[in-house]
Design an enzyme around this catalytic site. Structure first.
Site, PDB file in Angstrom:
ATOM      1  N   THR A 151      41.214   6.564   5.559  1.00 43.80           N
ATOM      2  CA  THR A 151      41.615   6.630   6.974  1.00 43.80           C
ATOM      3  C   THR A 151      41.123   7.971   7.520  1.00 43.80           C
ATOM      4  OG1 THR A 151      43.836   7.322   6.270  1.00 43.80           O
ATOM      5  CG2 THR A 151      43.515   5.001   6.832  1.00 43.80           C
ATOM      6  N   LYS A 173      43.422   7.235  -1.858  1.00 43.22           N
ATOM      7  CA  LYS A 173      43.217   7.726  -0.501  1.00 43.22           C
ATOM      8  C   LYS A 173      44.514   8.372  -0.025  1.00 43.22           C
ATOM      9  CE  LYS A 173      44.297   6.313   3.048  1.00 43.22           C
ATOM     10  NZ  LYS A 173      45.440   6.679   3.978  1.00 43.22           N
ATOM     11  N   THR A 184      53.073   8.956  -2.338  1.00 43.53           N
ATOM     12  CA  THR A 184      52.660   9.242  -0.972  1.00 43.53           C
ATOM     13  C   THR A 184      51.162   9.133  -0.837  1.00 43.53           C
ATOM     14  OG1 THR A 184      54.522  10.649  -0.627  1.00 43.53           O
ATOM     15  CG2 THR A 184      52.755  10.916   0.888  1.00 43.53           C
ATOM     16  N   ASN A 386      46.052  15.223  13.962  1.00 46.96           N
ATOM     17  CA  ASN A 386      47.281  14.472  14.199  1.00 46.96           C
ATOM     18  C   ASN A 386      47.694  14.407  15.653  1.00 46.96           C
ATOM     19  OD1 ASN A 386      48.439  13.577  11.464  1.00 46.96           O
ATOM     20  ND2 ASN A 386      47.740  15.655  11.084  1.00 46.96           N
TER      21      ASN A 386
END
Length: 391
Positions: A151, A173, A184, A386
């Protein structure tokens, strides 16, 4: 145990990647499968908002006989209600149909934006076309799968180890929303070793506890985290202890790659806490240092500000066993507390902080336990990634 080998699937595994319309360009759907029955172990996020892929895969993993993994990238399919559950089940059903195996033997991972339904029209078209081509579509290599899973990753993560005639190949990933609560990220290990379900589960949980659960980028636990290992036995039995060592070493390799590619990261940060009362204390204190924004920004700026490390240790206010007069702190090999460095060593400390890998070492003076955790610095790049994630 051998450290590495050729990056190719272990005997009896095959893979497929393709473009399902989840991203503008490049493959975004992958499948890795064993051509024979297999033994498996898996662990998942404990997030209260675990996605349909996690909920469904937990059920399938309970049988310890997974033999295929499919991953859908760019869309987490989380907080999508009944529709999301049905879509995850349909993807699993279509993969099972391609392979001619029961759906219960397929694990699904879904990663990306939360709160948006899967684009099932394009996904159905994709699987219809793949099914028409038949077995010929299974030509993907480990790097192809690792790339299709990405991603915000900037590079694919793969690792390989060998034990006797058996091989272990891992793909992973995840570079943000990364604080395992297990786990996670998405990480899968495939091996042709013949390992009993109990031995595989034991080795897997030990490896995860000492690697992926010692990883953090930003303290945020994802809703989609999944880690699994599938062993099909094609290479025959292996020494259990050597297999456990190889699995843990492979997982550590992937953990370091994940930490080093953290969103906006420029450095790998490694924090070790030793002479702790127990391993849980050691890991908890190490995580408090690793996850401190002030420590992480100091590392980014190559600023040997050990006061921030002391602050981060001191946040463990519920642990009354920690005594400041017993604590020591080192940056690299140089002690900074309580033996404050001389003026002439400050330049050496700055050089330590400018390295691609920065080590902070703390001792608590309470016992013999130790833990090392892995993360990265905090840069403006993390904010940019982000702040603009869905726009």
């Amino acid at each position: 145990m051998s450290g590495s080998g050729a990056l190719a699937w272990p005997t009896g595994f095959k893979a497929y990647t393709g473009h399902g319309g989840l991203r503008d360009h490049g493959d975004d759907i992958s499948v890795v499968a064993s051509d024979r029955p297999a033994t498996s172990a898996a662990m998942f996020t404990r997030s209260l908002f675990a996605g349909p892929a996690v909920v469904l895969s937990r059920t399938h993993a309970a049988g310890r006989c997974l033999r295929a993994v499919t991953t859908v990238a760019q869309n987490a399919n989380v907080a999508t209600g009944r529709r999301g559950e049905e879509n995850a089940a349909e993807v699993v059903g279509r993969v099972a149909g391609m392979l001619g195996i029961p759906p219960e033997e397929v694990l699904i991972g879904s990663t990306g934006v939360i709160g948006r339904p899967l684009p099932m029209d394009t996904i159905r078209t994709h699987f219809d076309a793949a099914a028409e081509r038949g077995p010929a579509v299974f030509t993907a290599e480990p790097l192809d799968v690792a790339r299709a899973m990405m991603t915000t990753d900037t590079r694919p993560k793969t690792a390989v180890r060998t034990v006797g005639r058996a091989r272990l190949v891992g793909v992973a990933k995840g570079v943000g929303m990364l604080e395992p609560d297990m786990a996670t990220m998405l990480a899968y290990v495939f091996t042709d070793a013949d390992v009993s379900p109990a031995d595989l589960d034991r080795a897997f949980r030990h490896a995860v506890d000492h690697t992926f659960n010692c990883l953090s980028v930003d303290t945020d636990t994802s809703t989609s985290d999944t880690v699994a290992v599938i062993a099909n036995g094609a290479a025959g039995p292996v020494d259990t202890d050597l297999f456990s060592e190889a699995l843990a070493d492979l997982c550590l390799d992937l953990t370091r790659q994940l930490a080093g590619d953290g969103e906006g990261a420029t450095k790998l940060l490694r924090v070790t806490v030793g002479r702790a009362a127990d391993r849980e204390q050691a890991r908890r204190v190490a995580k408090s240092v690793l996850n401190s924004p002030l420590v992480k920004t100091a590392v980014h700026g190559a600023d040997p500000n050990w006061g921030r490390v002391l602050m981060a240790i001191g946040k463990n206010t519920d642990d009354t066993r920690i005594a400041p007069d017993k604590v020591t702190v080192r940056f690299g090999d140089t002690e900074v507390y309580p033996g404050e460095p001389e003026e002439h060593t400050l330049g050496e400390l700055a050089e330590v902080m400018r390295r691609d890998e920065v080590d902070i070492v703390v001792t608590l003076g309470l016992g013999e336990a130790e833990a090392t955790v892995y993360g990265c610095d905090l840069s403006a790049g993390y904010i940019r990634v982000n702040a603009d994630y869905t726009t």
